[in-house]
Design an enzyme around this catalytic site. Structure first.
Site, PDB file in Angstrom:
ATOM      1  N   TYR A   1      36.716  42.694  70.817  1.00  0.00           N
ATOM      2  CA  TYR A   1      37.496  43.938  70.966  1.00  0.00           C
ATOM      3  C   TYR A   1      36.590  45.101  71.366  1.00  0.00           C
ATOM      4  O   TYR A   1      36.999  46.012  72.066  1.00  0.00           O
ATOM      5  CB  TYR A   1      38.257  44.259  69.671  1.00  0.00           C
TER       6      TYR A   1
ATOM      7  N   GLU B   1      45.316  38.885  63.576  1.00  0.00           N
ATOM      8  CA  GLU B   1      44.772  37.602  64.054  1.00  0.00           C
ATOM      9  C   GLU B   1      43.975  36.897  62.950  1.00  0.00           C
ATOM     10  O   GLU B   1      43.980  35.668  62.882  1.00  0.00           O
ATOM     11  CB  GLU B   1      43.935  37.820  65.323  1.00  0.00           C
TER      12      GLU B   1
ATOM     13  N   ARG C   1      44.987  27.307  80.109  1.00  0.00           N
ATOM     14  CA  ARG C   1      46.408  27.514  80.451  1.00  0.00           C
ATOM     15  C   ARG C   1      47.223  27.054  79.253  1.00  0.00           C
ATOM     16  O   ARG C   1      46.753  26.247  78.445  1.00  0.00           O
ATOM     17  CB  ARG C   1      46.855  26.677  81.678  1.00  0.00           C
TER      18      ARG C   1
ATOM     19  N   TYR D   1      50.601  25.015  77.776  1.00  0.00           N
ATOM     20  CA  TYR D   1      51.628  24.008  78.089  1.00  0.00           C
ATOM     21  C   TYR D   1      52.462  23.732  76.836  1.00  0.00           C
ATOM     22  O   TYR D   1      51.904  23.518  75.742  1.00  0.00           O
ATOM     23  CB  TYR D   1      50.983  22.713  78.622  1.00  0.00           C
TER      24      TYR D   1
ATOM     25  N   GLY E   1      63.852  23.978  86.084  1.00  0.00           N
ATOM     26  CA  GLY E   1      62.606  23.333  86.509  1.00  0.00           C
ATOM     27  C   GLY E   1      61.809  22.796  85.336  1.00  0.00           C
ATOM     28  O   GLY E   1      62.358  22.242  84.387  1.00  0.00           O
TER      29      GLY E   1
ATOM     30  N   GLY F   1      60.627  24.300  83.061  1.00  0.00           N
ATOM     31  CA  GLY F   1      60.953  25.055  81.849  1.00  0.00           C
ATOM     32  C   GLY F   1      61.733  24.238  80.836  1.00  0.00           C
ATOM     33  O   GLY F   1      62.013  24.709  79.730  1.00  0.00           O
TER      34      GLY F   1
ATOM     35  N   PRO G   1      59.965  22.669  76.595  1.00  0.00           N
ATOM     36  CA  PRO G   1      60.215  22.959  75.172  1.00  0.00           C
ATOM     37  C   PRO G   1      61.590  22.468  74.717  1.00  0.00           C
ATOM     38  O   PRO G   1      61.786  22.106  73.557  1.00  0.00           O
ATOM     39  CB  PRO G   1      60.122  24.491  75.088  1.00  0.00           C
TER      40      PRO G   1
HETATM   41  C1  LIG Z   1      53.988  29.370  76.793  1.00  0.00           C
HETATM   42  C2  LIG Z   1      53.852  28.664  78.118  1.00  0.00           C
HETATM   43  C3  LIG Z   1      54.280  27.357  78.244  1.00  0.00           C
HETATM   44  C4  LIG Z   1      54.158  26.695  79.474  1.00  0.00           C
HETATM   45  N1  LIG Z   1      54.576  25.386  79.557  1.00  0.00           N
HETATM   46  C5  LIG Z   1      54.435  24.723  80.721  1.00  0.00           C
HETATM   47  C6  LIG Z   1      54.848  23.350  80.824  1.00  0.00           C
HETATM   48  O1  LIG Z   1      55.339  22.758  79.869  1.00  0.00           O
HETATM   49  N2  LIG Z   1      54.655  22.714  82.014  1.00  0.00           N
HETATM   50  C7  LIG Z   1      54.108  23.354  83.097  1.00  0.00           C
HETATM   51  O2  LIG Z   1      53.954  22.715  84.153  1.00  0.00           O
HETATM   52  N3  LIG Z   1      53.730  24.660  83.027  1.00  0.00           N
HETATM   53  C8  LIG Z   1      53.851  25.342  81.871  1.00  0.00           C
HETATM   54  N4  LIG Z   1      53.425  26.655  81.781  1.00  0.00           N
HETATM   55  C9  LIG Z   1      52.758  27.266  82.948  1.00  0.00           C
HETATM   56  C10 LIG Z   1      51.248  26.909  82.930  1.00  0.00           C
HETATM   57  O3  LIG Z   1      50.611  27.553  81.839  1.00  0.00           O
HETATM   58  C11 LIG Z   1      50.502  27.367  84.193  1.00  0.00           C
HETATM   59  O4  LIG Z   1      50.780  28.718  84.424  1.00  0.00           O
HETATM   60  C12 LIG Z   1      50.898  26.540  85.407  1.00  0.00           C
HETATM   61  O5  LIG Z   1      50.535  25.183  85.220  1.00  0.00           O
HETATM   62  C13 LIG Z   1      50.171  27.082  86.659  1.00  0.00           C
HETATM   63  O6  LIG Z   1      48.787  27.082  86.422  1.00  0.00           O
HETATM   64  P1  LIG Z   1      47.773  26.766  87.598  1.00  0.00           P
HETATM   65  O7  LIG Z   1      46.396  26.974  87.065  1.00  0.00           O
HETATM   66  O8  LIG Z   1      48.085  25.481  88.249  1.00  0.00           O
HETATM   67  O9  LIG Z   1      48.137  27.902  88.636  1.00  0.00           O
HETATM   68  P2  LIG Z   1      47.280  29.229  88.911  1.00  0.00           P
HETATM   69  O10 LIG Z   1      46.068  28.879  89.670  1.00  0.00           O
HETATM   70  O11 LIG Z   1      47.144  29.964  87.648  1.00  0.00           O
HETATM   71  O12 LIG Z   1      48.293  30.011  89.870  1.00  0.00           O
HETATM   72  C14 LIG Z   1      49.548  30.476  89.351  1.00  0.00           C
HETATM   73  C15 LIG Z   1      50.389  31.032  90.483  1.00  0.00           C
HETATM   74  O13 LIG Z   1      49.723  32.173  91.014  1.00  0.00           O
HETATM   75  C16 LIG Z   1      49.648  32.053  92.416  1.00  0.00           C
HETATM   76  N5  LIG Z   1      48.400  32.689  92.903  1.00  0.00           N
HETATM   77  C17 LIG Z   1      47.141  32.368  92.571  1.00  0.00           C
HETATM   78  N6  LIG Z   1      46.265  33.125  93.266  1.00  0.00           N
HETATM   79  C18 LIG Z   1      47.017  33.944  94.054  1.00  0.00           C
HETATM   80  C19 LIG Z   1      46.714  34.942  94.984  1.00  0.00           C
HETATM   81  N7  LIG Z   1      45.468  35.263  95.261  1.00  0.00           N
HETATM   82  N8  LIG Z   1      47.762  35.555  95.609  1.00  0.00           N
HETATM   83  C20 LIG Z   1      49.052  35.250  95.332  1.00  0.00           C
HETATM   84  N9  LIG Z   1      49.387  34.297  94.454  1.00  0.00           N
HETATM   85  C21 LIG Z   1      48.383  33.660  93.815  1.00  0.00           C
HETATM   86  C22 LIG Z   1      49.604  30.552  92.707  1.00  0.00           C
HETATM   87  O14 LIG Z   1      50.073  30.243  94.011  1.00  0.00           O
HETATM   88  C23 LIG Z   1      50.561  30.027  91.651  1.00  0.00           C
HETATM   89  O15 LIG Z   1      51.887  30.075  92.091  1.00  0.00           O
HETATM   90  C24 LIG Z   1      53.579  27.352  80.590  1.00  0.00           C
HETATM   91  C25 LIG Z   1      53.144  28.681  80.457  1.00  0.00           C
HETATM   92  C26 LIG Z   1      53.266  29.330  79.238  1.00  0.00           C
HETATM   93  C27 LIG Z   1      52.799  30.764  79.125  1.00  0.00           C
HETATM   94  C1  HEM Z   2      43.925  46.060  71.836  1.00  0.00           C
HETATM   95  C2  HEM Z   2      43.426  45.156  72.652  1.00  0.00           C
HETATM   96  C3  HEM Z   2      44.238  44.135  73.402  1.00  0.00           C
HETATM   97  C4  HEM Z   2      45.506  44.206  73.893  1.00  0.00           C
HETATM   98  C5  HEM Z   2      46.494  45.370  73.814  1.00  0.00           C
HETATM   99  C6  HEM Z   2      45.780  42.937  74.534  1.00  0.00           C
HETATM  100  C7  HEM Z   2      46.982  42.599  75.133  1.00  0.00           C
HETATM  101  C8  HEM Z   2      47.265  41.371  75.689  1.00  0.00           C
HETATM  102  C9  HEM Z   2      48.545  40.983  76.240  1.00  0.00           C
HETATM  103  C10 HEM Z   2      49.795  41.870  76.295  1.00  0.00           C
HETATM  104  C11 HEM Z   2      48.437  39.713  76.654  1.00  0.00           C
HETATM  105  C12 HEM Z   2      49.548  38.834  77.290  1.00  0.00           C
HETATM  106  C13 HEM Z   2      50.189  38.036  76.189  1.00  0.00           C
HETATM  107  C14 HEM Z   2      51.156  36.968  76.670  1.00  0.00           C
HETATM  108  O1  HEM Z   2      51.100  36.543  77.834  1.00  0.00           O
HETATM  109  O2  HEM Z   2      51.975  36.515  75.837  1.00  0.00           O
HETATM  110  C15 HEM Z   2      47.086  39.275  76.390  1.00  0.00           C
HETATM  111  C16 HEM Z   2      46.587  38.044  76.718  1.00  0.00           C
HETATM  112  C17 HEM Z   2      45.237  37.753  76.693  1.00  0.00           C
HETATM  113  N1  HEM Z   2      44.243  38.492  76.100  1.00  0.00           N
HETATM  114 FE1  HEM Z   2      44.461  40.269  75.192  1.00  0.00          FE
HETATM  115  N2  HEM Z   2      44.673  42.146  74.420  1.00  0.00           N
HETATM  116  C18 HEM Z   2      43.702  42.834  73.754  1.00  0.00           C
HETATM  117  C19 HEM Z   2      42.440  42.385  73.429  1.00  0.00           C
HETATM  118  C20 HEM Z   2      41.869  41.258  73.949  1.00  0.00           C
HETATM  119  C21 HEM Z   2      40.491  40.855  73.744  1.00  0.00           C
HETATM  120  C22 HEM Z   2      39.468  41.583  72.876  1.00  0.00           C
HETATM  121  C23 HEM Z   2      40.302  39.723  74.462  1.00  0.00           C
HETATM  122  C24 HEM Z   2      39.035  38.914  74.621  1.00  0.00           C
HETATM  123  C25 HEM Z   2      38.005  39.392  75.331  1.00  0.00           C
HETATM  124  C26 HEM Z   2      41.572  39.380  75.084  1.00  0.00           C
HETATM  125  C27 HEM Z   2      41.812  38.271  75.865  1.00  0.00           C
HETATM  126  C28 HEM Z   2      43.051  37.866  76.308  1.00  0.00           C
HETATM  127  C29 HEM Z   2      43.273  36.645  77.065  1.00  0.00           C
HETATM  128  C30 HEM Z   2      42.191  35.668  77.516  1.00  0.00           C
HETATM  129  C31 HEM Z   2      44.650  36.578  77.301  1.00  0.00           C
HETATM  130  C32 HEM Z   2      45.407  35.519  78.100  1.00  0.00           C
HETATM  131  C33 HEM Z   2      45.376  35.997  79.520  1.00  0.00           C
HETATM  132  C34 HEM Z   2      46.098  35.102  80.454  1.00  0.00           C
HETATM  133  O3  HEM Z   2      46.294  33.935  80.114  1.00  0.00           O
HETATM  134  O4  HEM Z   2      46.429  35.564  81.540  1.00  0.00           O
HETATM  135  N3  HEM Z   2      42.497  40.335  74.742  1.00  0.00           N
HETATM  136  N4  HEM Z   2      46.399  40.303  75.780  1.00  0.00           N
END
Ligand SMILES: Cc1cc2nc3c(=O)[nH]c(=O)nc-3n(C[C@H](O)[C@H](O)[C@H](O)COP(=O)(O)OP(=O)(O)OC[C@H]3O[C@@H](n4cnc5c(N)ncnc54)[C@H](O)[C@@H]3O)c2cc1C
Ligand code: HEM
Length: 332
Positions: A94, A136, A205, A207, A274, A276, A279
């Protein structure tokens, strides 16, 4: 924080509304320049497509808007905290975020960000950070006391891979150490961490767990995200899709607030599209395993027949569960 500082925070709300994303964009670039190791912890796909910067910008804005009573945000913060817990975010991180966020406010806003405003934001940030660190801490303690559970990453072997449709594969994950695994609520997810060669980074990521709890293994079902137009192919989904049986990945213990209460007697209405449905599958299976068989309506849509996954499993679910009304539609 004092009343003057709260007023200063409120005075910055218009600028957060108009330029919050520019600020967080700048902040991430600054933080990653000083702490490149954090790129292994953040989702670089969300960094590229903009989702993470808007998530943080919205959180900071919501905090400023509720600075008089941040307690109303506790529910939302718990959701963020659960995700943080699954990613093993630690209290000392933090300070890194705080340092770069405050410096970014000064550098992006320029002269309008007076010393008093920066001081007020420093106090405000660390107040929020403390709320989240405390929240946390509780989540880490609660998780560590659950049988079979663990904090941080644990290695799991991919023992079985099943093709469910043209673009979805299920992965059956067994603990490498052979010890017990934690129970979960249907609807919860795990964070997965794999090494992505094109980035030369580890990437997490989330899943959803796609089956009812089974003490031997976890199952996730992953859709391969194909690139189209200027959007590149998904990094982790494609890395996972190229994995073979016997390979090892690291996962978090189950997490997430979106889940079914196992003992609820209320009828269930599930709506998914899709991949989705993952779960929902866990919820439907748990529904049968727990012999509740309550009235369930499940509406699901997918693009076309080739991506219609788990057909056999769904018809067997329907046979086993009299109360299940399932409606499926295709949009192409
Ligand atoms: C709670 C939760 C549950 C999930 N459960 C599932 C599940 O059960 N099954 C499942 O398949 N997925 C699930 N997902 C989604 C999963 O976490 C990933 O987001 C998904 O697999 C895509 O990840 P990736 O690394 O392949 O894509 P990423 O590389 O992260 O890319 C994600 C998207 O961003 C786009 N992107 C990347 N770079 C750029 C750029 N420069 N410009 C424009 N667009 C860009 C890509 O084209 C793609 O469409 C879940 C997500 C969450 C938050
Ligand atoms: C007050 C401070 C912070 C706030 C308000 C904040 C807020 C958030 C929010 C809103 C999300 C998205 C949650 C979701 O998708 O459900 C997130 C995800 C995340 N946060 Fe924080 N966060 C804080 C501090 C931190 C710190 C200290 C770290 C570590 C360096 C961190 C690392 C991450 C990461 C890695 C994710 C997931 C990002 C992703 O998957 O795209 N956060 N946080």
């Amino acid at each position: 924080m004092n009343a003057d500082q709260k007023e200063l925070i409120k005075a910055t709300i218009p600028i957060l509304r108009s330029s919050g994303e520019d600020l967080t964009n700048y902040f991430y670039a600054r933080m990653f320049k000083h702490h490149p190791e954090l790129r292994n912890m953040f989702n670089m796909g969300n960094q590229a497509n903009g989702r993470q910067k808007s998530a943080l910008a919205n959180a900071v804005l919501a905090y400023a808007e509720n600075i008089d009573n941040p307690g109303v945000l506790l529910g939302v913060l718990k959701g963020i905290g659960t995700k943080h817990r699954s990613l093993n975010i630690q209290p000392d991180q933090y300070k890194i975020v705080g340092t770069h966020l405050i410096a970014s406010i000064g550098e992006v806003v320029g002269e309008a960000a007076t010393r008093e405003i920066l001081q007020a934001w420093t106090v405000a940030f660390y107040q929020l950070a403390q709320i989240m660190i405390d929240l946390e801490k509780e989540l880490y303690i609660e998780n560590a006391t659950k049988p079979g559970s663990w904090n941080g990453w644990r290695k799991f072997v991919i023992k079985k891979i099943v093709e469910e449709s043209a673009e979805i594969k299920s992965f059956y994950l067994y603990p490498e150490d052979g010890k017990a695994i934690a129970d979960f609520y249907p609807g919860q997810f795990i964070s997965v961490q794999v090494f992505v060669e094109e980035l030369n980074l580890s990437q997490p990521r989330q899943y959803s767990l796609s089956n009812a709890f089974n003490p031997e293994y976890y199952r996730i079902s992953v859709k391969r995200e194909n690139g189209f137009g200027s959007n590149p192919s998904g990094m982790v989904s494609n890395t996972l899709n190229s994995k073979s049986e016997g390979e090892i990945i690291s996962i978090s213990s189950p997490a997430g607030l979106f889940h079914l209460e196992k003992d609820s007697k209320n009828p269930l209405v599930l709506i998914s599209g899709g991949v989705g449905f993952t779960p929902m599958l866990s919820m439907l299976e748990t529904n049968i395993n727990a012999l509740q068989n309550k009235k369930t309506v499940w509406v699901h849509g997918c693009r076309n027949e080739s991506v219609h996954a788990f057909k056999k499993q769904i018809s067997s679910l329907k046979k086993k569960q009299n109360g299940l009304k399932h409606s499926h539609f295709m949009i192409q």
